[in-house]
Design a protein around this motif. Structure first.
Motif, PDB file in Angstrom:
ATOM      1  N   LEU A   1      12.959  -7.041   6.457  1.00  0.00           N
ATOM      2  CA  LEU A   1      11.827  -6.168   6.758  1.00  0.00           C
ATOM      3  C   LEU A   1      11.488  -6.196   8.242  1.00  0.00           C
ATOM      4  O   LEU A   1      11.202  -5.160   8.852  1.00  0.00           O
ATOM      5  CB  LEU A   1      10.625  -6.597   5.923  1.00  0.00           C
ATOM      6  N   ARG A   2      11.527  -7.383   8.849  1.00  0.00           N
ATOM      7  CA  ARG A   2      11.239  -7.486  10.283  1.00  0.00           C
ATOM      8  C   ARG A   2      12.226  -6.649  11.095  1.00  0.00           C
ATOM      9  O   ARG A   2      11.841  -5.957  12.043  1.00  0.00           O
ATOM     10  CB  ARG A   2      11.318  -8.944  10.732  1.00  0.00           C
ATOM     11  N   ARG A   3      13.500  -6.728  10.736  1.00  0.00           N
ATOM     12  CA  ARG A   3      14.514  -5.979  11.487  1.00  0.00           C
ATOM     13  C   ARG A   3      14.343  -4.468  11.298  1.00  0.00           C
ATOM     14  O   ARG A   3      14.421  -3.696  12.253  1.00  0.00           O
ATOM     15  CB  ARG A   3      15.914  -6.426  11.061  1.00  0.00           C
ATOM     16  N   GLU A   4      14.086  -4.052  10.066  1.00  0.00           N
ATOM     17  CA  GLU A   4      13.910  -2.627   9.798  1.00  0.00           C
ATOM     18  C   GLU A   4      12.628  -2.088  10.437  1.00  0.00           C
ATOM     19  O   GLU A   4      12.555  -0.916  10.815  1.00  0.00           O
ATOM     20  CB  GLU A   4      13.865  -2.386   8.281  1.00  0.00           C
ATOM     21  N   ALA A   5      11.621  -2.966  10.571  1.00  0.00           N
ATOM     22  CA  ALA A   5      10.326  -2.525  11.092  1.00  0.00           C
ATOM     23  C   ALA A   5      10.358  -2.266  12.592  1.00  0.00           C
ATOM     24  O   ALA A   5       9.481  -1.582  13.123  1.00  0.00           O
ATOM     25  CB  ALA A   5       9.255  -3.570  10.777  1.00  0.00           C
ATOM     26  N   LEU A   6      11.358  -2.780  13.293  1.00  0.00           N
ATOM     27  CA  LEU A   6      11.415  -2.572  14.733  1.00  0.00           C
ATOM     28  C   LEU A   6      11.466  -1.078  15.065  1.00  0.00           C
ATOM     29  O   LEU A   6      10.808  -0.609  15.988  1.00  0.00           O
ATOM     30  CB  LEU A   6      12.649  -3.275  15.317  1.00  0.00           C
ATOM     31  N   ALA A   7      12.241  -0.326  14.294  1.00  0.00           N
ATOM     32  CA  ALA A   7      12.339   1.110  14.534  1.00  0.00           C
ATOM     33  C   ALA A   7      11.059   1.836  14.160  1.00  0.00           C
ATOM     34  O   ALA A   7      10.715   2.855  14.760  1.00  0.00           O
ATOM     35  CB  ALA A   7      13.512   1.698  13.755  1.00  0.00           C
ATOM     36  N   ALA A   8      10.329   1.299  13.177  1.00  0.00           N
ATOM     37  CA  ALA A   8       9.115   1.965  12.709  1.00  0.00           C
ATOM     38  C   ALA A   8       7.998   1.903  13.744  1.00  0.00           C
ATOM     39  O   ALA A   8       7.029   2.652  13.663  1.00  0.00           O
ATOM     40  CB  ALA A   8       8.642   1.333  11.398  1.00  0.00           C
ATOM     41  N   GLY A   9       8.128   1.035  14.733  1.00  0.00           N
ATOM     42  CA  GLY A   9       7.093   0.925  15.752  1.00  0.00           C
ATOM     43  C   GLY A   9       7.106   2.067  16.750  1.00  0.00           C
ATOM     44  O   GLY A   9       6.213   2.186  17.559  1.00  0.00           O
ATOM     45  N   GLU A  10       8.120   2.912  16.703  1.00  0.00           N
ATOM     46  CA  GLU A  10       8.217   4.044  17.626  1.00  0.00           C
ATOM     47  C   GLU A  10       8.291   5.336  16.809  1.00  0.00           C
ATOM     48  O   GLU A  10       9.369   5.894  16.577  1.00  0.00           O
ATOM     49  CB  GLU A  10       9.482   3.907  18.503  1.00  0.00           C
ATOM     50  N   PRO A  11       7.173   5.830  16.308  1.00  0.00           N
ATOM     51  CA  PRO A  11       7.186   7.025  15.465  1.00  0.00           C
ATOM     52  C   PRO A  11       7.810   8.227  16.186  1.00  0.00           C
ATOM     53  O   PRO A  11       7.578   8.449  17.363  1.00  0.00           O
ATOM     54  CB  PRO A  11       5.710   7.278  15.165  1.00  0.00           C
ATOM     55  N   VAL A  12       8.610   8.995  15.470  1.00  0.00           N
ATOM     56  CA  VAL A  12       9.264  10.184  16.022  1.00  0.00           C
ATOM     57  C   VAL A  12       8.568  11.427  15.477  1.00  0.00           C
ATOM     58  O   VAL A  12       8.326  11.517  14.268  1.00  0.00           O
ATOM     59  CB  VAL A  12      10.756  10.209  15.638  1.00  0.00           C
ATOM     60  N   PRO A  13       8.221  12.405  16.322  1.00  0.00           N
ATOM     61  CA  PRO A  13       7.592  13.632  15.817  1.00  0.00           C
ATOM     62  C   PRO A  13       8.462  14.306  14.761  1.00  0.00           C
ATOM     63  O   PRO A  13       9.683  14.175  14.754  1.00  0.00           O
ATOM     64  CB  PRO A  13       7.472  14.493  17.073  1.00  0.00           C
TER      65      PRO A  13
ATOM     66  N   LEU B   1       9.642   0.502   2.802  1.00  0.00           N
ATOM     67  CA  LEU B   1       9.923  -0.474   1.758  1.00  0.00           C
ATOM     68  C   LEU B   1      11.102  -0.064   0.877  1.00  0.00           C
ATOM     69  O   LEU B   1      11.987  -0.891   0.604  1.00  0.00           O
ATOM     70  CB  LEU B   1       8.667  -0.723   0.919  1.00  0.00           C
ATOM     71  N   PRO B   2      11.176   1.187   0.384  1.00  0.00           N
ATOM     72  CA  PRO B   2      12.346   1.559  -0.420  1.00  0.00           C
ATOM     73  C   PRO B   2      13.667   1.364   0.319  1.00  0.00           C
ATOM     74  O   PRO B   2      14.666   0.944  -0.276  1.00  0.00           O
ATOM     75  CB  PRO B   2      12.097   3.038  -0.741  1.00  0.00           C
ATOM     76  N   ASP B   3      13.700   1.656   1.619  1.00  0.00           N
ATOM     77  CA  ASP B   3      14.919   1.450   2.401  1.00  0.00           C
ATOM     78  C   ASP B   3      15.298  -0.029   2.409  1.00  0.00           C
ATOM     79  O   ASP B   3      16.474  -0.392   2.264  1.00  0.00           O
ATOM     80  CB  ASP B   3      14.722   1.937   3.840  1.00  0.00           C
ATOM     81  N   CYS B   4      14.300  -0.908   2.590  1.00  0.00           N
ATOM     82  CA  CYS B   4      14.565  -2.348   2.613  1.00  0.00           C
ATOM     83  C   CYS B   4      15.016  -2.854   1.241  1.00  0.00           C
ATOM     84  O   CYS B   4      15.915  -3.694   1.149  1.00  0.00           O
ATOM     85  CB  CYS B   4      13.315  -3.104   3.064  1.00  0.00           C
TER      86      CYS B   4
ATOM     87  N   ILE C   1      10.440  -6.317  -7.966  1.00  0.00           N
ATOM     88  CA  ILE C   1       9.341  -5.566  -8.571  1.00  0.00           C
ATOM     89  C   ILE C   1       8.359  -5.197  -7.463  1.00  0.00           C
ATOM     90  O   ILE C   1       7.795  -6.076  -6.807  1.00  0.00           O
ATOM     91  CB  ILE C   1       8.618  -6.391  -9.654  1.00  0.00           C
ATOM     92  N   VAL C   2       8.187  -3.900  -7.235  1.00  0.00           N
ATOM     93  CA  VAL C   2       7.273  -3.415  -6.209  1.00  0.00           C
ATOM     94  C   VAL C   2       6.080  -2.759  -6.890  1.00  0.00           C
ATOM     95  O   VAL C   2       6.255  -1.862  -7.719  1.00  0.00           O
ATOM     96  CB  VAL C   2       7.966  -2.402  -5.276  1.00  0.00           C
ATOM     97  N   GLU C   3       4.878  -3.215  -6.558  1.00  0.00           N
ATOM     98  CA  GLU C   3       3.656  -2.623  -7.090  1.00  0.00           C
ATOM     99  C   GLU C   3       2.887  -1.953  -5.962  1.00  0.00           C
ATOM    100  O   GLU C   3       2.576  -2.592  -4.961  1.00  0.00           O
ATOM    101  CB  GLU C   3       2.776  -3.689  -7.749  1.00  0.00           C
ATOM    102  N   GLU C   4       2.599  -0.666  -6.107  1.00  0.00           N
ATOM    103  CA  GLU C   4       1.801   0.058  -5.127  1.00  0.00           C
ATOM    104  C   GLU C   4       0.327  -0.139  -5.474  1.00  0.00           C
ATOM    105  O   GLU C   4      -0.131   0.298  -6.527  1.00  0.00           O
ATOM    106  CB  GLU C   4       2.169   1.533  -5.139  1.00  0.00           C
ATOM    107  N   LEU C   5      -0.405  -0.824  -4.571  1.00  0.00           N
ATOM    108  CA  LEU C   5      -1.760  -1.249  -4.874  1.00  0.00           C
ATOM    109  C   LEU C   5      -2.690  -1.018  -3.683  1.00  0.00           C
ATOM    110  O   LEU C   5      -2.227  -0.967  -2.535  1.00  0.00           O
ATOM    111  CB  LEU C   5      -1.785  -2.756  -5.211  1.00  0.00           C
TER     112      LEU C   5
ATOM    113  N   THR D   1       0.848  -1.184   0.000  1.00  0.00           N
ATOM    114  CA  THR D   1       0.000   0.000   0.000  1.00  0.00           C
ATOM    115  C   THR D   1       0.891   1.243   0.000  1.00  0.00           C
ATOM    116  O   THR D   1       2.092   1.171   0.270  1.00  0.00           O
ATOM    117  CB  THR D   1      -0.919   0.016   1.234  1.00  0.00           C
ATOM    118  N   HIS D   2       0.297   2.381  -0.303  1.00  0.00           N
ATOM    119  CA  HIS D   2       1.052   3.628  -0.485  1.00  0.00           C
ATOM    120  C   HIS D   2       1.882   3.986   0.748  1.00  0.00           C
ATOM    121  O   HIS D   2       3.039   4.406   0.631  1.00  0.00           O
ATOM    122  CB  HIS D   2       0.078   4.762  -0.811  1.00  0.00           C
ATOM    123  N   THR D   3       1.315   3.802   1.924  1.00  0.00           N
ATOM    124  CA  THR D   3       1.981   4.220   3.155  1.00  0.00           C
ATOM    125  C   THR D   3       3.365   3.617   3.289  1.00  0.00           C
ATOM    126  O   THR D   3       4.325   4.288   3.651  1.00  0.00           O
ATOM    127  CB  THR D   3       1.123   3.822   4.374  1.00  0.00           C
ATOM    128  N   PHE D   4       3.489   2.324   2.986  1.00  0.00           N
ATOM    129  CA  PHE D   4       4.762   1.636   3.206  1.00  0.00           C
ATOM    130  C   PHE D   4       5.733   1.809   2.050  1.00  0.00           C
ATOM    131  O   PHE D   4       6.888   1.414   2.147  1.00  0.00           O
ATOM    132  CB  PHE D   4       4.493   0.152   3.483  1.00  0.00           C
TER     133      PHE D   4
END
Length: 316
Positions: free
Chosen positions: A286-298, A106-109, A123-127, A98-101
Motif C-alpha cells: 500500500l505504501r508503494r502504491e500510494a506514492l503515485a496517489a499523492g500527485e492527483p492527475v486531472p 485499495l482494489p488495485d492493492c 476481507i474488505v469492509e467499506e465503513l 472508507t468509500h474514497t479508498f
C-alpha cells in the motif's frame, strides 16, 4: 565488530569459562580467546578478568552484556522473519476502509496482493471512519485505511501521502474553464457537499470560514458517486479528493487556493498491537502504491474556452 564477536562474548559471559564456551560455539579455545581479544581491542576495554582458570566479567563487560544480548536478539528475530517470508502466507486479512479508498487504490492493492499470496483471504469492509475505529478497538479488523482522525484515541495513524481536494463541475458550468480558483470566489456559489458528520466537510467548513466565504450548500449527500451525479445534472459544484474521481469526460477539475484544502490519508492500527505478517506485507504494498496517489492527475484537459470574454485566473 562482527556478529561472531558478540556471539562468542555472550557464550563466555554465560559459561564464565573459555573451555565450556568454546565447546558451545564449536570452535577451539585458542580461536575463542583470539576473537574475544579482538573485541576488547576494538572496544578499548577489557571485558573479562582472567584469574587463574576462573573468568569473571569486568564492570565494562557487565555493562556491555545487556546491549550485546539485545542486539543479537533483534538480529535473530530479523533473520527468522526473512526466513518465514519465504514461506507462503495463509489466513484471513481483515481491512476496514472508507468509500474514497475503495474506489481504486485499495482494489488495485488487493489484486496485486492476491496474485502474490493466493492462499490469503482478504476481507474488505467499506465503513464510516468511526466504525473503522470501533472495529479496530474490538479486534475485528487488522488495520484501517482512512483520513487522519480528529481524535485518534487508542489508535495509531501512519500517514501515506497528502492530497488536495478539488472543485469538480460539469463541462458546461460557468467555472469549467478555470484552472484555479480562490476559495472566496465560491461565495454564494451552489455546491453539493458531504454532511457535517464527515471530517472532510468539517475541513471544508474551516477553509470557508478562513476565507470568509459562504457557499450555498443546496444538498448534502454521503457518497462521492451521488454528489458527482448531481454535478452532471445541475449547474452545481462539489469538492472531493482528486484520486476519488472516475474518468468522466463531462467533468472538469478546478484547483482551489487561498486556502487549498488538503487531507492526509493513512493507515490506522490499534495502539500497542503489532500487525501480523499478512497485514505488514499488504501495508508495505500500500505504501508503494500510494506514492503515485499523492500527485492527483486531472481527468482530462479542458476543451476550448467558449466565445466571449474570459475571466482571468488568479495568480498563485
Amino acid at each position: 565488530m562482527e556478529l561472531r564477536h558478540l556471539r562468542y562474548f555472550i557464550a563466555v559471559a554465560g559459561a564464565l569459562s573459555f573451555t565450556r564456551a568454546a565447546e558451545k560455539v564449536h570452535v577451539t579455545q585458542s580461536t575463542l580467546s583470539h576473537q574475544i581479544r579482538q573485541l576488547e581491542a576494538e572496544l578499548g576495554q577489557a571485558l573479562f578478568d582472567r584469574i587463574g582458570k576462573r573468568v569473571v566479567l569486568t564492570e565494562a563487560g557487565d555493562a556491555f552484556l545487556a546491549y550485546a544480548q539485545r542486539a543479537l536478539q533483534e538480529i535473530d528475530q530479523g533473520m527468522a522473519e526473512l526466513k518465514s517470508a519465504a514461506r507462503s502466507m495463509t489466513g484471513v486479512l481483515r481491512i476496514g476502509t472508507t468509500h474514497t479508498f475503495n474506489l481504486a487504490l485499495l482494489p488495485d492493492c488487493v489484486a496485486v496482493f492476491l496474485q502474490r499470496n493466493p492462499t490469503v483471504k482478504v476481507i474488505v469492509e467499506e465503513l464510516p471512519a468511526d466504525a473503522i475505529a470501533r472495529g479496530l478497538e474490538a479486534g475485528q479488523l487488522d488495520f484501517g485505511i482512512a483520513y487522519k482522525p480528529d481524535a485518534p484515541g487508542g489508535l495509531r495513524f501512519e500517514p501515506l501521502f497528502n492530497e488536495e481536494l478539488v472543485l469538480v463541475v460539469a463541462a458546461g458550468h460557468a467555472l469549467a474553464r478555470r484552472k484555479r480558483i480562490r476559495m472566496i470566489e465560491l461565495h454564494q456559489q451552489d455546491l453539493v457537499l458531504l454532511p457535517a458528520t464527515f471530517s472532510t466537510r468539517r475541513l471544508l467548513d474551516d477553509c470557508f470560514a478562513s476565507a470568509q466565504c459562504e457557499p450555498r450548500v443546496i444538498a448534502e449527500m454521503n457518497t462521492v458517486a451521488a454528489m458527482l451525479s448531481m454535478v452532471r445534472k445541475l449547474p452545481v459544484g462539489t469538492i472531493v479528493a482528486a484520486h476519488a474521481l472516475p474518468a468522466l469526460a463531462e467533468l472538469r477539475i478546478v484547483h482551489l487556493e487561498s486556502p487549498t484544502p488538503v487531507r492526509t490519508p493513512g493507515v490506522l492500527f490499534q495502539e500497542g498491537v503489532v500487525p501480523g505478517r499478512a497485514a505488514r506485507a499488504f501495508i508495505g504494498l500500500l505504501r508503494r502504491e500510494a506514492l503515485a496517489a499523492g500527485e492527483p492527475v486531472p481527468l482530462r484537459k479542458a476543451g476550448p474556452a467558449p466565445s466571449g470574454p474570459a475571466r482571468p485566473a488568479p495568480r498563485r
